[in-house]
Design a protein around this motif. Structure first.
Motif: not given
Length: 285
Positions: A218-221, A231-247
């Motif tokens: 999604q970020m690449l697109e 882009a840095i702000e978008a990735e900050a939010q995206a990475q935070a969502l990944c950090m909140a994921h159980p994986d």
């Protein structure tokens, strides 16, 4: 799960969806119907939790020789401009369905990939070329613009504007080694190994953090055209969502005890689009 339309096969196993174009006698040329059927198939894979990565390839000597001259070109001559636009929108919808699928898509280019076949390859996230494979955006050879089905959007992002212009203006075919040199191919392998290699990559992806892979795609697109700050702000939010994921915790716990991580995948939740970047401090916005 196995689906067998007339012109391509779909098989899902071990987390991999493999699409095999299946008109070897026509070098897997596309018909009017198959454009729509393929687009629908790629759209349907968005809801297939057992498909964590996708491989597309062709049966026989060709990956895809583009639109079927006998089945498409003759009919196009009978259409008015409205009918022609209707057709070109259908072909473009196939490319959009590949690019928008939030799964990694790998092209196993087993033979010639020209015209629409070349654009399908460009729409994939990665491309494995057989040594004998050739690729060409041959639209100018038939009196058409090289900017077809999104080619002039996709190709410069892969090989740069200058080389994209060369490929799209001249319509020349290039071999696998040249494709590797300019960055259009990720790997070149012996002909017998192209599908095995692509599936090996897909298996690695299927065993990985599916939610995070979806976010990466999604970020690449979505970052294309953003400023660096946005882009840095978008990735900050995206990475935070990944950090909140159980994986994320699973990877941490697995690393602590030196065992392979058992990722839950995307079933937990799909990655929502990151919120719009906030205006810079002191701006008038």
């Amino acid at each position: 799960m196995t689906l067998s339309p007339k012109t391509f096969d779909l098989e899902i196993s071990r987390g991999i969806a493999q699409i095999t174009l299946n008109r070897p006698e026509r070098l897997n040329a596309l018909t009017f119907e198959v454009y729509g059927e393929l687009a629908q198939t790629f759209r349907s894979l968005e809801k297939a939790d057992d498909a964590r990565a996708v491989v597309i390839t062709g049966k026989g000597r060709g990956f895809c020789s583009g639109g079927d001259v006998e089945g498409i070109i003759a009919e196009l001559f009978a259409r008015d401009i409205t009918g022609l636009v209707e057709f070109t929108r259908v072909t473009g919808a196939l490319i959009q369905s590949i690019a928008e699928l939030r799964r990694p898509v790998i092209a196993a280019i087993n033979g010639v990939a020209v015209g629409a076949g070349a654009v399908i390859a460009a729409a994939c996230d990665m491309r494995i070329f057989a040594e004998s494979a050739r690729i060409g955006f041959i639209f100018p050879r038939v009196g058409l613009s090289g900017a077809d089905m999104g080619a002039s959007f996709l190709l410069p992002r892969i090989v740069g504007r200058g080389r994209a212009a060369e490929l799209l203006f001249f319509g020349d075919l290039i071999g696998a080694e040249e494709a590797l040199r300019i960055g259009l191919a990720n790997r070149v392998v012996p002909d017998a190994d192209v599908l095995t290699t692509a599936r090996g990559w897909a298996e690695r992806l299927a065993k990985g953090p599916t939610f995070a892979h979806r976010m990466t795609k999604q970020m690449l697109e979505s970052e294309h055209g953003l400023t660096l700050a946005a882009a840095i702000e978008a990735e900050a939010q995206a990475q935070a969502l990944c950090m909140a994921h159980p994986d994320f915790r699973e990877a941490y716990e697995a690393n602590k005890v030196k065992r392979p991580a058992r990722f839950l995948g995307a079933e937990i939740c799909d990655p929502p689009p990151p919120a719009a970047p906030k205006p810079d401090a002191g701006s008038d916005a």
